[in-house]
Design a protein around this motif. Structure first.
Motif, PDB file in Angstrom:
ATOM      1  N   TYR A   9       0.869  -1.182   0.000  1.00 34.08           N
ATOM      2  CA  TYR A   9       0.000   0.000   0.000  1.00 34.08           C
ATOM      3  C   TYR A   9       0.901   1.225   0.000  1.00 34.08           C
ATOM      4  O   TYR A   9       1.841   1.334   0.786  1.00 34.08           O
ATOM      5  N   TRP A  14      -3.855   1.005  -2.858  1.00 32.38           N
ATOM      6  CA  TRP A  14      -3.451  -0.390  -2.898  1.00 32.38           C
ATOM      7  C   TRP A  14      -2.803  -0.749  -4.231  1.00 32.38           C
ATOM      8  O   TRP A  14      -3.175  -0.223  -5.277  1.00 32.38           O
ATOM      9  N   ALA A  23      -7.069  -5.767   3.508  1.00 32.35           N
ATOM     10  CA  ALA A  23      -7.531  -4.781   4.486  1.00 32.35           C
ATOM     11  C   ALA A  23      -8.038  -5.471   5.749  1.00 32.35           C
ATOM     12  O   ALA A  23      -7.716  -5.062   6.866  1.00 32.35           O
ATOM     13  N   TYR A  26      -5.045  -6.823   7.735  1.00 26.48           N
ATOM     14  CA  TYR A  26      -4.308  -5.825   8.499  1.00 26.48           C
ATOM     15  C   TYR A  26      -5.124  -5.312   9.684  1.00 26.48           C
ATOM     16  O   TYR A  26      -4.565  -5.015  10.743  1.00 26.48           O
ATOM     17  N   PRO A  42       2.092   7.013   4.241  1.00 29.83           N
ATOM     18  CA  PRO A  42       1.224   6.523   3.160  1.00 29.83           C
ATOM     19  C   PRO A  42       0.082   7.494   2.871  1.00 29.83           C
ATOM     20  O   PRO A  42      -0.994   7.072   2.420  1.00 29.83           O
ATOM     21  N   PHE A 102      -6.802   8.142   4.485  1.00 30.75           N
ATOM     22  CA  PHE A 102      -5.942   6.959   4.418  1.00 30.75           C
ATOM     23  C   PHE A 102      -6.543   5.788   5.197  1.00 30.75           C
ATOM     24  O   PHE A 102      -6.600   4.657   4.698  1.00 30.75           O
ATOM     25  N   PHE A 106      -7.250   2.233   3.602  1.00 30.26           N
ATOM     26  CA  PHE A 106      -6.356   1.134   3.978  1.00 30.26           C
ATOM     27  C   PHE A 106      -7.057   0.122   4.876  1.00 30.26           C
ATOM     28  O   PHE A 106      -6.899  -1.084   4.714  1.00 30.26           O
TER      29      PHE A 106
END
Length: 303
Positions: A9, A14, A23, A26, A42, A102, A106
């Motif tokens: 990412y 992505w 996703a 994580y 990011p 973000f 993410f």
């Protein structure tokens, strides 16, 4: 591994593939106590904004340990330089919006469900600061906010080391399930769990009448107490077993649920941070959340 480095990412989103599966993965890793690490931010963090913040005089933030920004209200706090306040406000506003965007991209399972809490810029060197015991950052603790109870929501924080030359150094300890198994009973969990729902309802009723009665769930009361109890516990602070030293280099960004990961900032100057509250119903693995761990130990609901 002290952290999990993220390579799939970037600031533009992505890479190709099943991003929804990644996703959720994580989110799960974070909720279980993993720290997710990016070599560079990011999200948009303009170098000119960082250079300006780092150039500010320390005296401009002496009244507070952090310069804070409340995105929901658009309020800047802890900054005393009237001439530069508009630019600092604009920088913090853009930063909060960039990090919020973000997180929505993410950590897709949380999108539209989390609450955006405070952002901050931390201009002071952590090492050697003269602070009251309960406010010290260099003592291992889990997070709980005195003024903002979460009622079981998770505290997700995103940090970026904006120091141009020096690492930001942390120590982290055993994750919350292990920590609670060792210390929650000694810290008085049963006492906090005994507050009846009738008493909590009575307090909420007084609040609706405009009377200043805090509606804190037993969970919030215990977590705030546990935060202080851990900092006061010299034996716990001095034990080496189960602790890891982490060195976050300049420009790196890391994500962590700080209600789950005991942490202490040993040294470092200049960091930016944004906090979010993620409700239990948005979690991917709610059974490992601190409130569910404590409820299982106490044998009753704590919210």
């Amino acid at each position: 591994m002290p952290w999990q480095k993220i390579d799939d990412y970037r600031s533009d989103g992505w890479s190709a593939g099943d991003f929804m599966w990644r996703a959720r993965h994580y989110c799960s890793e974070l909720e279980k106590g993993q720290i997710l690490f990016f070599q560079a931010p990011p999200f948009a963090l303009p170098p000119d904004d960082i250079d300006f913040l780092v150039s500010l005089k320390p005296a401009d933030s002496l009244l507070h340990k952090n310069i804070s920004y409340r995105p929901e209200q658009g309020l800047l706090r802890g900054f005393a330089d009237t001439a530069n306040e508009p630019r600092v406000h604009d920088i913090m506003q853009r930063y909060a919006a960039a990090v919020r965007n973000f997180v929505s991209l993410f950590l897709v399972p949380y999108a539209g469900k989390f609450q955006t809490d405070y952002a901050s810029f931390r201009p002071l060197e952590e090492e050697g600061r003269n602070l009251p015991l309960h406010r010290r950052n260099d003592l291992l603790h889990v997070d709980a906010f005195p003024s903002r109870p979460t009622r079981g929501g998770r505290i997700l924080r995103i940090f970026t080391n904006v120091n141009p030359a020096r690492d930001r150094v942390w120590v982290v300890g055993d994750r919350f399930p292990q920590l609670a198994a060792r210390f929650a009973e000694s810290a008085g969990l049963r006492k906090f769990a005994k507050e009846s729902s009738a008493i909590r309802g009575w307090k909420r009723g007084l609040g609706t009448l405009g009377l200043p009665v805090a509606d804190r769930a037993p969970y919030d009361k215990f977590m705030l107490h546990f935060h202080d109890w851990l900092k006061e516990n010299t034996a716990f602070q001095n034990v080496k077993q189960g602790k890891e030293k982490l060195e976050f280099p300049p420009a790196s960004t890391w994500l962590v649920f700080t209600d789950c990961v005991p942490h202490a900032a040993l040294s470092g100057q200049f960091a930016m941070e944004q906090t979010f509250i993620v409700p239990v119903e948005a979690l991917v693995v709610p059974e490992v959340s601190p409130i569910r761990v404590l409820e299982k130990m106490a044998g009753r609901a704590l919210n």
